[in-house]
Design an enzyme around this catalytic site. Structure first.
Site, mmCIF file in Angstrom:
data_model
loop_
_atom_site.group_PDB
_atom_site.id
_atom_site.type_symbol
_atom_site.label_atom_id
_atom_site.label_comp_id
_atom_site.label_asym_id
_atom_site.label_seq_id
_atom_site.Cartn_x
_atom_site.Cartn_y
_atom_site.Cartn_z
ATOM 1 N N GLU A 126 9.557 -5.172 -10.136
ATOM 2 C CA GLU A 126 8.714 -6.039 -10.956
ATOM 3 C C GLU A 126 7.562 -5.322 -11.690
ATOM 4 O OE1 GLU A 126 6.973 -8.419 -7.694
ATOM 5 O OE2 GLU A 126 8.918 -9.239 -7.451
ATOM 6 N N GLU A 132 11.842 -11.060 -4.943
ATOM 7 C CA GLU A 132 12.239 -9.924 -3.995
ATOM 8 C C GLU A 132 13.483 -10.068 -3.270
ATOM 9 O OE1 GLU A 132 9.024 -11.421 -4.212
ATOM 10 O OE2 GLU A 132 7.707 -9.840 -4.892
ATOM 11 N N PHE A 165 4.135 -4.436 -3.000
ATOM 12 C CA PHE A 165 3.276 -4.238 -2.187
ATOM 13 C C PHE A 165 4.455 -4.380 -0.746
ATOM 14 C CE2 PHE A 165 0.191 -5.653 -5.253
ATOM 15 C CZ PHE A 165 -0.799 -4.890 -4.691
ATOM 16 N N ASP A 177 3.722 -5.650 2.116
ATOM 17 C CA ASP A 177 3.357 -6.838 2.586
ATOM 18 C C ASP A 177 4.358 -7.986 2.366
ATOM 19 O OD1 ASP A 177 0.095 -6.833 3.249
ATOM 20 O OD2 ASP A 177 0.916 -5.552 1.653
ATOM 21 N N PHE A 178 5.052 -7.762 0.924
ATOM 22 C CA PHE A 178 6.139 -8.658 0.382
ATOM 23 C C PHE A 178 7.488 -8.225 1.369
ATOM 24 C CE2 PHE A 178 3.760 -8.279 -3.918
ATOM 25 C CZ PHE A 178 2.445 -8.841 -3.261
ATOM 26 N N HIS A 236 -2.273 -7.687 1.384
ATOM 27 C CA HIS A 236 -2.072 -6.740 0.226
ATOM 28 C C HIS A 236 -2.340 -5.532 0.586
ATOM 29 C CE1 HIS A 236 -1.413 -10.518 -2.203
ATOM 30 N NE2 HIS A 236 -0.714 -9.614 -3.272
#
Lengths: 344, 326
Positions: free
Chosen positions: B29, B60, B83, B85-86, B129
């Protein structure tokens, strides 16, 4: 030879020299019957406790697998779901390899390391059977991206059920494939049930795949999935479009599974008479009639029937006689070096 | 030799591998035209063109799934998840698909890809994040997991990851992007599964990863100067494969072990290493191993709160000193 005979006897207006032709029709019939017989055998072996774990049969859905596979060229790639025995067999993988895997034998396709839900045979273009709903739609996009990038002419064909249309990966993959114009064909086998629940009860649109096509600027395509000729022609068209660089297709094929979702499911949620109604449109029955319409004799059909049954019988015996996998494969192929070492 | 940032090392590492091999492609992205939200991919789109450096939708699962399909069929994709976290929204690929396809297919399926991601805290981005997710990845058989702490290691380990035939999770630390380090000219290729002793010492071994490495080094200098404690600092670098030999060798020398972990305490990487040391080097130890970690809480956003939860040089100094001197 056969063509001349059949041309003379072909049904009016639909002669055997049409776009499909006799050789391909016989191949379509043989393919569907192989799936039917192998799946029925898998069910019988399960009742004898020789098929372990879970299994998801495609009884009644054979025409979709056979029609799409028979329209493929060598090098085209199939991405299947946990209901993937049919698609694996349709690409030419032997019944013995498939039943061997279901029976957890060393002669199985993956020697018992994958099981019923993960049938894979890359040499046949079967790039895996995926048991997490929707996971393989983006993966098929990636294979198609490679073809696009390298200028390869193969098509990636991704099969999934109606229930998959409600998971995020479906929508991510459709948008991704459309934006990148990838040579991928998405095939939704709409067998009316998301596992145990009617798909209509949990979906905002009547046609779970086709009614979403417009969101990705794709054509709305719904076909009867129990007629192998229709499936075959639809596949040809979609593959040609993909090979021409014109992007993805999404096809919804209406069909019906004769058995439950998995071996654990007696399918008692079905309304009375529904199964019987669909059995009248049994793809094998339909196709046998179709062959006769085109002048194929009973003897030819009976010959194929006998050959297929013998293949399945021989495979069954070979699997029963095959050893269980040796324990030393437990730790092989975790990593590309062939082993499982995570530390020194 | 030149001094460059960790951020520019990412660009140089990707460029080095894309120049070497046309099968290396890159997607994510905002990575192409925009050069990445951390500006760690600036110029790649211009250098390698739109077919090899591709912007994706915010999808994702599609990013990682597409990387896998491409890897299975002949490319060597580098995928960016902005990130770490994703990872939670595409964890199916990380946990179920990449690492298991080879095994389940009895060796038929390959998956040579790299997932690069911005990992770790320090940017005041809050609990979704800022996480350090190395322990999410380390627990999955079939994956390799790398987290460099310096520009030269970014280039060398990224090159090793791209050339590796297995799926590699490559954790870049967001707070390290602006940090600088000396980098030699020419091609740099390192080796996965190798820890590095950054500072030799006699009295205690401090293991650290990513952002915790410079903090451990700073703590070691202060422990020496202020308390006369001579610490060996080992940059673990690669959690899978894990260079146990370097770690056990260091403990055999110093007889004391400290881990400095940014991940929350439960099931952090240090717990696994402490268990290995307890199993295999128990009689080398002069005192119980000590884990210095972020506590088991979500990460807060405010400066004052975030700063206090991450292991700091002060906390490391204090913990080591109290353990050694009581």
């Amino acid at each position: 030879m056969a063509t001349a005979r059949n041309s003379a006897q072909a049904a009016p207006g639909s002669g055997l020299n049409d776009d499909i032709g006799e050789d391909k029709r016989l191949a379509l019939y043989r393919s569907q019957l192989r799936i039917r017989e192998a799946e029925q055998r898998a069910f019988d072996l399960f009742l004898q406790n020789l098929v372990k774990g879970t299994s998801h049969l495609s009884l009644g859905q054979e025409a979709v697998a056979s029609g799409f596979a028979e329209a493929m060229q060598k090098g085209d790639l199939s991405f299947c779901t946990y209901r993937g025995h049919a698609h694996t067999l349709a690409r030419g993988v032997s019944v013995e390899k498939v039943l061997g895997e279901l029976m957890q034998r060393d002669n199985g396709l993956m020697r018992g390391k994958g099981g019923s839900m993960h049938l894979t045979s890359e040499e046949h273009g079967v790039m895996g059977s995926y048991a997490i709903i929707g996971a393989h739609l983006p993966i098929a996009c990636g294979a198609a991206w490679r073809a696009q990038y390298k200028g390869d002419k193969d098509v990636s064909v991704c099969f999934f059920g109606d229930g998959t249309t409600n998971i995020g990966a479906f929508h991510e993959a459709l948008n991704f494939a459309a934006v990148w114009k990838l040579p991928v064909v998405f095939v939704c086998e709409n067998n009316l049930y998301m596992e145990y629940t009617p798909i209509g009860d949990v979906t905002a649109v009547p046609h779970p795949a086709a009614d979403r096509a417009a969101a990705y600027r794709l054509e709305r395509i719904i076909i009867g999935g129990n007629g192998a000729d229709v499936v075959y022609r639809t596949a040809q068209k979609a593959y040609a479009k993909a090979r021409a660089g014109e992007g993805p297709s999404l096809i919804e094929a209406l069909t019906y599974r004769h058995s439950g979702h998995s071996r654990a499911d007696p399918a008692k949620y079905r309304p009375e008479g529904e199964l019987e109604k669909w059995k009248e449109r049994d793809p094998i029955k339909i196709y046998r009639e179709r062959l006769k319409q085109f002048g194929v004799g009973d003897k030819v059909i009976a010959g194929i029937d006998a050959e297929v049954r013998k293949e399945v019988d021989d495979a069954t015996e070979a699997c029963k006689a095959a050893p269980m996998p040796p324990l030393d494969i437990l730790t092989t192929d975790v990593y590309a070096d062939g082993g499982w070492a995570w530390r020194n | 030799m030149a001094e460059i940032t960790y951020r520019d090392a990412v660009i140089r590492g990707i460029a080095q591998e894309m120049s070497r091999d046309n099968d290396v492609v890159f997607l994510g992205e905002d990575v192409a035209k925009a050069g990445g939200v951390f500006k760690a991919t600036v110029g790649l789109y211009e250098q390698f063109g739109p077919l090899r450096v591709r912007d994706t939708p915010i999808s994702e699962q599609a990013i990682l799934g597409a990387a896998m399909g491409a890897a299975m069929t002949g490319l060597k994709p580098i995928a960016e998840i902005m990130f770490s976290d994703f990872f939670a929204v595409c964890f199916d690929y990380i946990a179920n698909e990449f690492p298991k396809s080879r095994y389940m297919s009895n060796g038929q399926t390959k998956c040579p890809l790299v997932v690069r991601t911005g990992n770790g805290a320090g940017s005041r981005f809050g609990a979704q994040h800022s996480q350090s997710v190395e322990n999410w990845c380390m627990m999955i058989p079939g994956l390799k997991v790398v987290a460099p702490s310096s520009p030269v290691d970014v280039i060398g380990l990224l090159a090793a990851a791209v050339r590796d035939p297995d799926p590699v999770i490559f954790l870049e630390h967001k707070s390290l992007y602006p940090t600088k380090g000396e980098v030699p000219d020419g091609e740099i290729v390192d080796k996965l599964g190798t820890a590095k002793i950054l500072r030799p010492g006699r009295d205690a071994t401090i293991l650290a990863l990513a952002l915790m490495v410079p903090r451990a080094l700073e703590a070691a200098e202060r422990l020496k100067a202020e308390h006369g404690i001579d610490c060996e600092v080992v940059d673990v670098r690669s959690l899978v494969p894990l260079d146990t030999q370097t770690i056990l060798g260091s403990v055999a020398k110093t007889h004391r072990l400290f881990t400095v972990e940014e991940n929350p305490r439960l099931c952090g990487w240090g717990a696994e290493i402490v268990s290995i040391v307890a199993d295999e080097a128990f009689y080398d130890l002069d005192s119980p191993p000590v884990r210095i970690t972020t506590p088991h809480i979500p990460l807060p956003a405010a400066d004052i709160l975030e700063d206090i939860v991450l292991p700091t040089p002060e906390r490391i100094v204090d913990t080591v000193r109290r353990s050694l001197q009581g």
